[in-house]
Design an enzyme around this catalytic site. Structure first.
Site, mmCIF file in Angstrom:
data_model
loop_
_atom_site.group_PDB
_atom_site.id
_atom_site.type_symbol
_atom_site.label_atom_id
_atom_site.label_comp_id
_atom_site.label_asym_id
_atom_site.label_seq_id
_atom_site.Cartn_x
_atom_site.Cartn_y
_atom_site.Cartn_z
ATOM 1 N N SER A 197 5.989 -4.359 7.701
ATOM 2 C CA SER A 197 5.818 -2.903 7.624
ATOM 3 C C SER A 197 6.608 -2.155 8.691
ATOM 4 O O SER A 197 6.756 -2.627 9.830
ATOM 5 C CB SER A 197 4.326 -2.589 7.800
ATOM 6 O OG SER A 197 4.128 -1.220 8.036
ATOM 7 N N TYR A 219 -3.291 -2.486 13.318
ATOM 8 C CA TYR A 219 -2.588 -2.870 12.084
ATOM 9 C C TYR A 219 -1.135 -3.228 12.402
ATOM 10 O O TYR A 219 -0.624 -4.262 11.970
ATOM 11 C CB TYR A 219 -2.643 -1.722 11.074
ATOM 12 C CG TYR A 219 -1.747 -1.921 9.869
ATOM 13 C CD1 TYR A 219 -2.133 -2.744 8.807
ATOM 14 C CD2 TYR A 219 -0.496 -1.300 9.789
ATOM 15 C CE1 TYR A 219 -1.294 -2.932 7.705
ATOM 16 C CE2 TYR A 219 0.338 -1.482 8.697
ATOM 17 C CZ TYR A 219 -0.069 -2.299 7.662
ATOM 18 O OH TYR A 219 0.764 -2.490 6.584
ATOM 19 N N GLU A 253 5.427 0.112 10.263
ATOM 20 C CA GLU A 253 4.486 0.382 11.354
ATOM 21 C C GLU A 253 4.779 -0.501 12.566
ATOM 22 O O GLU A 253 4.333 -0.210 13.671
ATOM 23 C CB GLU A 253 3.051 0.158 10.884
ATOM 24 C CG GLU A 253 2.476 1.308 10.094
ATOM 25 C CD GLU A 253 2.304 2.579 10.914
ATOM 26 O OE1 GLU A 253 1.584 2.545 11.920
ATOM 27 O OE2 GLU A 253 2.905 3.609 10.562
HETATM 28 P P1 NAP Z 1 -3.253 -1.799 -0.812
HETATM 29 O O1 NAP Z 1 -3.115 -0.960 -2.027
HETATM 30 O O2 NAP Z 1 -4.159 -1.366 0.288
HETATM 31 O O3 NAP Z 1 -3.671 -3.264 -1.300
HETATM 32 C C1 NAP Z 1 -4.120 -4.224 -0.385
HETATM 33 C C2 NAP Z 1 -4.512 -5.461 -1.173
HETATM 34 O O4 NAP Z 1 -5.009 -6.449 -0.253
HETATM 35 C C3 NAP Z 1 -5.649 -5.217 -2.190
HETATM 36 O O5 NAP Z 1 -5.398 -5.997 -3.329
HETATM 37 C C4 NAP Z 1 -6.864 -5.740 -1.447
HETATM 38 O O6 NAP Z 1 -7.920 -6.140 -2.301
HETATM 39 C C5 NAP Z 1 -6.252 -6.941 -0.757
HETATM 40 N N1 NAP Z 1 -7.050 -7.446 0.356
HETATM 41 C C6 NAP Z 1 -7.551 -6.764 1.396
HETATM 42 N N2 NAP Z 1 -8.230 -7.572 2.210
HETATM 43 C C7 NAP Z 1 -8.161 -8.817 1.657
HETATM 44 C C8 NAP Z 1 -8.674 -10.083 2.025
HETATM 45 N N3 NAP Z 1 -9.432 -10.252 3.112
HETATM 46 N N4 NAP Z 1 -8.381 -11.156 1.240
HETATM 47 C C9 NAP Z 1 -7.645 -10.996 0.108
HETATM 48 N N5 NAP Z 1 -7.169 -9.818 -0.302
HETATM 49 C C10 NAP Z 1 -7.410 -8.735 0.474
HETATM 50 O O7 NAP Z 1 -1.806 -2.043 -0.145
HETATM 51 P P2 NAP Z 1 -0.349 -1.764 -0.740
HETATM 52 O O8 NAP Z 1 0.002 -0.355 -0.451
HETATM 53 O O9 NAP Z 1 -0.269 -2.299 -2.098
HETATM 54 O O10 NAP Z 1 0.522 -2.663 0.248
HETATM 55 C C11 NAP Z 1 0.768 -4.033 -0.029
HETATM 56 C C12 NAP Z 1 1.105 -4.752 1.269
HETATM 57 O O11 NAP Z 1 2.262 -4.159 1.850
HETATM 58 C C13 NAP Z 1 0.031 -4.703 2.336
HETATM 59 O O12 NAP Z 1 0.109 -5.920 3.060
HETATM 60 C C14 NAP Z 1 0.464 -3.554 3.229
HETATM 61 O O13 NAP Z 1 -0.056 -3.738 4.519
HETATM 62 C C15 NAP Z 1 1.957 -3.714 3.160
HETATM 63 N N6 NAP Z 1 2.752 -2.497 3.331
HETATM 64 C C16 NAP Z 1 2.472 -1.391 2.592
HETATM 65 C C17 NAP Z 1 3.285 -0.284 2.700
HETATM 66 C C18 NAP Z 1 3.047 0.950 1.879
HETATM 67 O O14 NAP Z 1 3.599 2.005 2.211
HETATM 68 N N7 NAP Z 1 2.298 0.870 0.787
HETATM 69 C C19 NAP Z 1 4.397 -0.307 3.569
HETATM 70 C C20 NAP Z 1 4.665 -1.476 4.272
HETATM 71 C C21 NAP Z 1 3.845 -2.573 4.150
HETATM 72 P P3 NAP Z 1 -9.051 -5.086 -2.820
HETATM 73 O O15 NAP Z 1 -8.432 -4.384 -4.016
HETATM 74 O O16 NAP Z 1 -10.176 -5.973 -3.170
HETATM 75 O O17 NAP Z 1 -9.327 -4.147 -1.686
HETATM 76 O O1 F7E Z 2 -0.592 8.232 7.086
HETATM 77 C C1 F7E Z 2 -0.996 11.414 8.849
HETATM 78 C C2 F7E Z 2 -1.273 10.170 9.646
HETATM 79 O O2 F7E Z 2 -2.345 6.747 6.157
HETATM 80 C C3 F7E Z 2 0.680 8.839 7.180
HETATM 81 C C4 F7E Z 2 0.187 2.195 5.035
HETATM 82 O O3 F7E Z 2 0.563 1.885 3.719
HETATM 83 O O4 F7E Z 2 2.365 3.065 5.527
HETATM 84 C C5 F7E Z 2 0.991 3.389 5.524
HETATM 85 O O5 F7E Z 2 0.546 3.744 6.821
HETATM 86 C C6 F7E Z 2 0.656 9.932 8.241
HETATM 87 C C7 F7E Z 2 0.084 9.497 9.587
HETATM 88 O O6 F7E Z 2 0.100 6.068 6.087
HETATM 89 C C8 F7E Z 2 -4.109 12.437 7.319
HETATM 90 O O7 F7E Z 2 -1.731 10.477 10.964
HETATM 91 C C9 F7E Z 2 -2.545 13.374 8.491
HETATM 92 O O8 F7E Z 2 0.900 9.977 10.614
HETATM 93 O O9 F7E Z 2 -0.678 7.818 4.586
HETATM 94 P P1 F7E Z 2 -0.962 7.212 5.904
HETATM 95 P P2 F7E Z 2 0.593 5.248 7.363
HETATM 96 O O10 F7E Z 2 -0.335 5.342 8.491
HETATM 97 O O11 F7E Z 2 2.011 5.662 7.605
HETATM 98 C C10 F7E Z 2 2.717 1.962 6.387
HETATM 99 C C11 F7E Z 2 4.202 1.721 6.240
HETATM 100 C C12 F7E Z 2 1.899 0.763 6.145
HETATM 101 O O12 F7E Z 2 2.361 -0.370 6.316
HETATM 102 C C13 F7E Z 2 0.442 0.974 5.917
HETATM 103 O O13 F7E Z 2 -0.142 -0.160 5.275
HETATM 104 O O14 F7E Z 2 -0.174 10.974 7.780
HETATM 105 N N1 F7E Z 2 -2.198 12.060 8.311
HETATM 106 N N2 F7E Z 2 -3.717 13.604 7.907
HETATM 107 C C14 F7E Z 2 -3.154 11.461 7.586
HETATM 108 N N3 F7E Z 2 -3.244 10.199 7.125
HETATM 109 C C15 F7E Z 2 -4.343 9.901 6.361
HETATM 110 N N4 F7E Z 2 -4.462 8.645 5.860
HETATM 111 N N5 F7E Z 2 -5.314 10.819 6.102
HETATM 112 C C16 F7E Z 2 -5.255 12.109 6.543
HETATM 113 O O15 F7E Z 2 -6.145 12.912 6.302
#
Ligand code: NAP
Ligand code: F7E
Length: 337
Positions: free
Chosen positions: A131, A155, A133
């Site tokens: 990520s 995270y 992050e």
């Molecule tokens: P998501 O929608 O939050 O999905 C997370 C998945 O992980 C869900 O299927 C969840 O199952 C499963 N999970 C959580 N805890 C688990 C556990 N203890 N054992 C087995 N499965 C578990 O995330 P996403 O947005 O699809 O992202 C996919 C991956 O890419 C994640 O690793 C995330 O950290 C990473 N990532 C995401 C982004 C982004 O912007 N979306 C960017 C960079 C990296 P449930 O449905 O049961 O909760």
């Molecule tokens: O926040 C601000 C918050 O939770 C984005 C995950 O998929 O992407 C995701 O992480 C920004 C932050 O995503 C609210 O403070 C303001 O600056 O949508 P987010 P994230 O933290 O960037 C990365 C790449 C991952 O890997 C992660 O798994 O938005 N923000 N107000 C808020 N964020 C949330 N959630 N809720 C608010 O009310």
């Protein structure tokens, strides 16, 4: 012969898109799901509903990234050619409340899976969902594959461990293991507590007169937002390369939460300033202020490029949430009582 893939996190946003993508390419797809007291397969239901979707080649198994023996058993039984580790406690704000749990699933979960792969002794190719992050308090703009990490949350720290253990298994044991360093990617399937979806869902509810206020935290943070459906192809491309490697997947554009609000409320001619209130509960103890990724290596080596522009992504999410609400109100979606 058709390839077999095993996905953790198949019930999540990316897991559901990747399952569709692989099924369309003739894969046999296995997914690990967690037992829950309610249904957690909503993002996969359309695959079962459509006879042409490849549902006969989709298999779900109970398991958990905290359960090493179950992971080992599943890898030995399924004998996948490709493993995509998408499961994580993926919410940054939540990771401050549950740091130890986040570490167990998001960091240690990766090494449990890699150990299961090493033990089984098959030529499994491994994808780690790394990520942006990890860059946290960024040391360089834009971020590249060589930018040093500076995570700002439990995270982010957990993802840094998972990144390095993936590199380590590649270098120590010759595992074909790659890191996709994905910047934020969104879609109508994005979890409702991430900021983009929280906003587009609120737009639909405000437009329908069901909600008046939207409570948010820091509006100044900037993110590189792409379209999730396009990003899963990059994951697959990484595992098709002869050599494993690490790649940034991003758009090389950055926008603030304010700009997202402008675009989302603007799409339906609403003024967000009349509806948005700041609630400090959504602030994070440490914030990631600016992310922007240079995907040049992915373009050159994988032939991958993002297609959907920011304004189109926001619009497609707003439209999808308006349609979803309409379907609900017309009783088109069955709600499990
Ligand atoms: P998501 O929608 O939050 O999905 C997370 C998945 O992980 C869900 O299927 C969840 O199952 C499963 N999970 C959580 N805890 C688990 C556990 N203890 N054992 C087995 N499965 C578990 O995330 P996403 O947005 O699809 O992202 C996919 C991956 O890419 C994640 O690793 C995330 O950290 C990473 N990532 C995401 C982004 C982004 O912007 N979306 C960017 C960079 C990296 P449930 O449905 O049961 O909760
Ligand atoms: O926040 C601000 C918050 O939770 C984005 C995950 O998929 O992407 C995701 O992480 C920004 C932050 O995503 C609210 O403070 C303001 O600056 O949508 P987010 P994230 O933290 O960037 C990365 C790449 C991952 O890997 C992660 O798994 O938005 N923000 N107000 C808020 N964020 C949330 N959630 N809720 C608010 O009310």
């Amino acid at each position: 012969m058709a390839k077999t893939a095993l996905l953790t996190g198949i019930t999540g946003q990316d897991g559901s898109y990747l399952a569709e993508f692989l099924l369309a390419r003739g894969y046999e797809v296995h997914g690990i799901i967690r037992r829950a007291s309610t249904f957690n397969t909503g993002r996969l239901e359309h695959i079962y509903a459509d006879p042409h979707s490849g549902r006969a080649r989709l298999f779900l198994h109970y398991g958990d990234l905290s359960d090493a023996s179950a992971l080992a058993r599943l890898i030995a039984k399924i004998r996948p050619e490709e493993v995509y580790n998408l499961a994580a406690q993926s919410h940054v704000r939540v990771s401050f409340d549950s740091p130890e749990y986040t570490t167990d699933v998001t960091a240690t979960g990766a090494v449990r899976l890699l150990e299961a792969i090493r033990e089984v002794g098959l030529p499994v190719r491994y994808y780690q969902a790394s990520s942006s992050e990890m860059f946290g308090k960024v040391r360089e703009v834009p971020q590249t594959e060589t930018t040093p990490f500076y995570p700002r949350s439990p995270y982010g720290c957990a993802k840094v461990y998972a990144y390095w253990i993936t590199v380590n298994y590649r270098e120590s044991y010759g595992v074909h293991a790659s890191n996709g360093i994905l910047f934020n990617h969104e879609s109508p399937r994005r979890g409702e507590t991430f900021v983009t979806r929280k906003i587009t869902r609120a737009v639909a509810h405000i437009l329908a007169g069901l909600q008046d206020k939207l409570y948010l935290g820091n509006l100044d943070a900037k993110r590189d937002w792409g379209y999730a459906k396009e990003y899963v192809e990059a994951m697959w491309l990484m595992l098709q390369q002869e050599q494993p490697d690490d790649y940034i997947i991003a758009t090389n554009e950055t926008h603030s939460i304010r700009e997202f609000l402008d675009a989302a409320f603007g799409a339906v001619n609403l003024d967000w300033k009349r509806h948005v209130e700041i609630d400090p509960r959504y602030y994070r103890p440490a914030e990631v202020d600016l992310l922007i990724g240079d995907y040049g290596k992915a373009r050159r080596q994988l032939g991958w490029e993002p297609k959907t522009k920011f304004a189109d992504l926001v619009k497609l999410m707003v439209d999808a949430d308006i349609q979803l609400l309409k379907d609900h109100r017309e009783g088109k979606i069955k709600v499990t009582a």
